[in-house]
Design a protein around this motif. Structure first.
Motif, PDB file in Angstrom:
ATOM      1  N   UNK A   1     -30.542  69.867   7.578  1.00  0.00           N
ATOM      2  CA  UNK A   1     -30.103  69.519   8.928  1.00  0.00           C
ATOM      3  C   UNK A   1     -29.111  68.362   8.979  1.00  0.00           C
ATOM      4  N   UNK A   2     -28.899  67.682   7.856  1.00  0.00           N
ATOM      5  CA  UNK A   2     -27.974  66.545   7.818  1.00  0.00           C
ATOM      6  C   UNK A   2     -27.259  66.560   6.475  1.00  0.00           C
ATOM      7  N   UNK A   3     -26.254  65.702   6.345  1.00  0.00           N
ATOM      8  CA  UNK A   3     -25.605  65.513   5.050  1.00  0.00           C
ATOM      9  C   UNK A   3     -26.625  64.973   4.052  1.00  0.00           C
ATOM     10  N   UNK A   4     -26.479  65.348   2.795  1.00  0.00           N
ATOM     11  CA  UNK A   4     -27.466  65.014   1.765  1.00  0.00           C
ATOM     12  C   UNK A   4     -26.745  64.359   0.590  1.00  0.00           C
ATOM     13  N   UNK A   5     -27.176  63.166   0.204  1.00  0.00           N
ATOM     14  CA  UNK A   5     -26.576  62.466  -0.936  1.00  0.00           C
ATOM     15  C   UNK A   5     -27.647  61.781  -1.760  1.00  0.00           C
ATOM     16  N   UNK A   6     -27.465  61.790  -3.080  1.00  0.00           N
ATOM     17  CA  UNK A   6     -28.401  61.069  -3.943  1.00  0.00           C
ATOM     18  C   UNK A   6     -27.717  60.676  -5.246  1.00  0.00           C
ATOM     19  N   UNK A   7     -28.170  59.558  -5.786  1.00  0.00           N
ATOM     20  CA  UNK A   7     -27.748  59.070  -7.098  1.00  0.00           C
ATOM     21  C   UNK A   7     -29.019  58.765  -7.887  1.00  0.00           C
ATOM     22  N   UNK A   8     -29.114  59.281  -9.102  1.00  0.00           N
ATOM     23  CA  UNK A   8     -30.263  59.007  -9.975  1.00  0.00           C
ATOM     24  C   UNK A   8     -29.782  58.207 -11.174  1.00  0.00           C
ATOM     25  N   UNK A   9     -30.471  57.099 -11.471  1.00  0.00           N
ATOM     26  CA  UNK A   9     -30.101  56.224 -12.587  1.00  0.00           C
ATOM     27  C   UNK A   9     -31.327  55.951 -13.454  1.00  0.00           C
ATOM     28  N   UNK A  10     -31.090  55.867 -14.772  1.00  0.00           N
ATOM     29  CA  UNK A  10     -32.174  55.525 -15.681  1.00  0.00           C
ATOM     30  C   UNK A  10     -31.656  54.995 -16.992  1.00  0.00           C
TER      31      UNK A  10
END
Length: 266
Positions: free
Chosen positions: A230-239
């Motif tokens: 229903x909305x814009x989707x953003x993600x960043x994964x760091x490890x």
């Protein structure tokens, strides 16, 4: 847009941003700058494409100011001033703004800065911890005991933020947090387009099951789209990409994050 794992052997990352299934364009923006050890997610608002202007301007200003030697809090405040100035300069951009969550690393240590309801999580093999606290109307109602978390997730005002970059009439308060990322853990930065569709337990399971960091962010975005998008989707994964000490490795099974970061070493 997918961003490959970092060339820095100490820290791997992947990122993805998508419009979702309902919005006609993407007002989110992501910043991945391993040279500065800086990553951020911004969720723009304001309509008529002003949101994407605000989020992009905030992240570009953040990157520039960190490169000039500003600390994270000061750089966020400068980004806020830039969004306010851009809105004032053009009538059609009045009222535009953006949430922001940013992480700056020094080795395994990190600092978070945020305003709004974009979030940061620390995720392990069997755990998930929300590190940020939303600046939103529903969170204020939860804190006041007037809404439960379940009621807040369905409330029609759940997208109303109480703090963001570009909010005129009051000085921006930037929340800060210091942390340290362990082996077998990752830091997830995301916009509310992800957390609106997926609960914490769903996010943790998807992270733990992913084969690579690129697959991880892809799976999160795909799952959010399946749940409605229903909305814009953003993600960043760091490890952390470097393995634990030999002594510890001999005592413990290979962590899920070690598996995730194998592509960064090949």
């Amino acid at each position: 847009m997918s961003i490959a794992p970092s060339s820095d052997p100490a820290l791997g990352y992947a990122a993805l941003t998508a419009a979702g299934r309902v919005r006609t364009h993407n007002e989110d923006a992501v910043l991945c700058c391993p040279q500065l050890r800086l990553w951020a997610v911004a969720d723009g608002m304001g309509g008529h494409r002003c949101g994407e202007v605000a989020s992009a301007l905030a992240l570009e200003t953040l990157r520039r100011q960190i490169a000039r030697g500003e600390d994270l809090r000061s750089a966020v405040l400068t980004a806020n001033a830039a969004v306010l100035a851009a809105a004032e300069a053009e009538e059609g951009r009045r009222g535009m703004g953006t949430t922001l969550v940013a992480a700056r690393f020094s080795g395994a240590d990190f600092q978070l800065a945020w305003a709004g309801d974009s979030r940061a999580y620390r995720i392990g093999t069997g755990s998930i911890e929300q590190l940020t606290r939303d600046h939103s109307w529903v969170q204020a109602m939860i804190d006041a005991g007037r809404l439960s978390a379940g009621e807040a997730s369905r409330h029609p005002l759940r997208n109303v933020v109480t703090r963001c970059l570009g909010q005129s009439g009051e000085a921006l308060e930037v929340d800060l947090l210091q942390g340290r990322l362990g082996h077998g853990e990752l830091l997830l930065l995301c916009s509310d387009g992800l957390t609106r569709e997926l609960g914490d337990a769903q996010i943790q399971r998807l992270c733990a099951r992913a084969a690579t960091l690129d697959a991880l962010v892809g799976n999160l975005v795909a799952a959010a789209n399946r749940m409605g998008g229903s909305d814009n989707i953003s993600c960043i994964a760091l490890g952390l990409a470097s393995p634990p000490p030999v002594q510890a490795a001999a005592q413990k099974p290979r962590s899920f994050l070690g598996k995730l970061l194998k592509s960064a070493k090949n």
